[in-house]
Design a protein around this motif. Sequence first.
Motif, PDB file in Angstrom:
ATOM      1  N   VAL A  30       0.846  -1.208   0.000  1.00 21.41           N
ATOM      2  CA  VAL A  30       0.000   0.000   0.000  1.00 21.41           C
ATOM      3  C   VAL A  30       0.871   1.244   0.000  1.00 21.41           C
ATOM      4  O   VAL A  30       0.653   2.189  -0.769  1.00 21.41           O
ATOM      5  N   GLY A  33       2.482   1.671  -3.295  1.00 23.40           N
ATOM      6  CA  GLY A  33       1.529   2.182  -4.271  1.00 23.40           C
ATOM      7  C   GLY A  33       1.335   3.676  -4.131  1.00 23.40           C
ATOM      8  O   GLY A  33       1.341   4.417  -5.124  1.00 23.40           O
ATOM      9  N   GLY A  37       2.327   6.703  -6.821  1.00 23.90           N
ATOM     10  CA  GLY A  37       1.448   7.793  -7.241  1.00 23.90           C
ATOM     11  C   GLY A  37       2.116   9.141  -7.086  1.00 23.90           C
ATOM     12  O   GLY A  37       2.077   9.982  -7.990  1.00 23.90           O
ATOM     13  N   LEU A  66      -6.281  12.178  -7.425  1.00 23.62           N
ATOM     14  CA  LEU A  66      -6.711  10.795  -7.666  1.00 23.62           C
ATOM     15  C   LEU A  66      -5.984   9.834  -6.739  1.00 23.62           C
ATOM     16  O   LEU A  66      -6.573   8.870  -6.222  1.00 23.62           O
ATOM     17  N   ASN A  67      -4.705  10.097  -6.530  1.00 24.38           N
ATOM     18  CA  ASN A  67      -3.897   9.218  -5.677  1.00 24.38           C
ATOM     19  C   ASN A  67      -4.474   9.165  -4.269  1.00 24.38           C
ATOM     20  O   ASN A  67      -4.566   8.098  -3.662  1.00 24.38           O
ATOM     21  N   GLY A  70      -7.610   6.884  -4.220  1.00 25.13           N
ATOM     22  CA  GLY A  70      -7.279   5.463  -4.264  1.00 25.13           C
ATOM     23  C   GLY A  70      -6.743   4.965  -2.930  1.00 25.13           C
ATOM     24  O   GLY A  70      -7.170   3.923  -2.419  1.00 25.13           O
ATOM     25  N   ALA A  73      -9.422   4.710  -0.281  1.00 25.56           N
ATOM     26  CA  ALA A  73     -10.285   3.539  -0.502  1.00 25.56           C
ATOM     27  C   ALA A  73      -9.597   2.275  -0.011  1.00 25.56           C
ATOM     28  O   ALA A  73     -10.193   1.447   0.691  1.00 25.56           O
ATOM     29  N   VAL A  74      -8.313   2.114  -0.368  1.00 24.06           N
ATOM     30  CA  VAL A  74      -7.583   0.905   0.035  1.00 24.06           C
ATOM     31  C   VAL A  74      -7.501   0.801   1.551  1.00 24.06           C
ATOM     32  O   VAL A  74      -7.790  -0.239   2.155  1.00 24.06           O
ATOM     33  N   PHE A  77     -10.837   0.050   3.201  1.00 31.14           N
ATOM     34  CA  PHE A  77     -11.159  -1.360   3.037  1.00 31.14           C
ATOM     35  C   PHE A  77     -10.402  -2.195   4.054  1.00 31.14           C
ATOM     36  O   PHE A  77     -10.932  -3.117   4.674  1.00 31.14           O
ATOM     37  N   PHE A  78      -9.132  -1.839   4.253  1.00 25.92           N
ATOM     38  CA  PHE A  78      -8.328  -2.648   5.175  1.00 25.92           C
ATOM     39  C   PHE A  78      -8.785  -2.469   6.610  1.00 25.92           C
ATOM     40  O   PHE A  78      -8.765  -3.406   7.406  1.00 25.92           O
ATOM     41  N   GLY A  81     -12.956  -3.619   6.414  1.00 25.99           N
ATOM     42  CA  GLY A  81     -13.337  -4.853   5.724  1.00 25.99           C
ATOM     43  C   GLY A  81     -14.271  -4.633   4.563  1.00 25.99           C
ATOM     44  O   GLY A  81     -14.507  -5.534   3.775  1.00 25.99           O
ATOM     45  N   ASP A  82     -14.851  -3.434   4.436  1.00 29.35           N
ATOM     46  CA  ASP A  82     -15.630  -3.107   3.234  1.00 29.35           C
ATOM     47  C   ASP A  82     -15.435  -1.617   2.974  1.00 29.35           C
ATOM     48  O   ASP A  82     -14.643  -0.958   3.654  1.00 29.35           O
ATOM     49  N   LEU A  83     -16.156  -1.112   1.984  1.00 24.02           N
ATOM     50  CA  LEU A  83     -15.961   0.289   1.647  1.00 24.02           C
ATOM     51  C   LEU A  83     -16.898   1.201   2.410  1.00 24.02           C
ATOM     52  O   LEU A  83     -16.983   2.392   2.133  1.00 24.02           O
ATOM     53  N   GLU A  85     -20.671   2.500   4.196  1.00 24.50           N
ATOM     54  CA  GLU A  85     -21.901   2.937   3.530  1.00 24.50           C
ATOM     55  C   GLU A  85     -21.850   4.449   3.307  1.00 24.50           C
ATOM     56  O   GLU A  85     -21.186   5.156   4.006  1.00 24.50           O
TER      57      GLU A  85
END
Lengths: 85, 180
Positions: A30, A33, A37, A66-67, A70, A73-74, A77-78, A81-83, A85
């Motif tokens: 991560v 990444g 960027g 944009l970076n 991204g 979001a990553v 999620f980590f 466990g999801d994105l 609501e």
Amino acid sequence: MFGAAAVAVLATLVLALVRAVLGPTVFDRVLAGNTVGTLAVLLLATIGFVVERPEFLDLAIVYGVLNVVGTIAVLKFFRYGDLGE
Amino acid sequence: MLIIAVLLTLMAAVAVAVAVQRNLFSVVVLGGIYSFLMATVLVALDAVDVAMTEASVGAGISTVLLLGALYLCGGGEAKPLARPWLPLAVALVIAGALAYGTLGLPAFSDPQAPIHTHVVPRYLSAALAETGVPNVVTAVLASYRGYDTLGETTVVFTAGVGVIALLRRIGRRKKPGRGQ
């Protein structure tokens, strides 16, 4: 001078990619990444000055935004466990 | 150009890493890296609009969508049952054929290349009179290739409707007893 800066950024890019490909944990990847960027932003800026089109700086700013999206979001999620609501 | 050569080499290395890696979360991150490198190459080739699309769709939206897919289907890739020698051979042959094909291409940004001498002069000279659109790119996309663009829009719209329909069903099923 900007050519030398571009070469230096490319060398850093190679190092970040080595960490992204080898990186034992997910966090290494991560971080690599995110670094790639950032380096893309720097590379765009230097390319803009090398080919004497400084308006590439504006594109570099859009890349930076944009970076951030991204990476958030990553990481979200980590963490959850999801994105979410 | 040195920068493009280095970037393309790095992209090849990332592609190999994506193929080897079994942790799909890492694959998503590597895919984002690949898209950022591709976008930088496209900017260096002076295709700024395509680069913007690649950066926003490839590195931005695709990462988010793939993470959503990971949430639904788990993050590990099973080891293949057999060594995929035949697909590997087919892929290598096709790659070789494509690399051989690039030898016959005209030089990059050669003004005498067929693509610049066939219909482009007509577009540049007659687009305003024929379509009434001052921007040539818009005239080509929306008028000369109008049906093509309409078909693309239909495909994108259908895909979006399908994704929304699938995700809504899953969301409704998950709502009552959340957490498995």
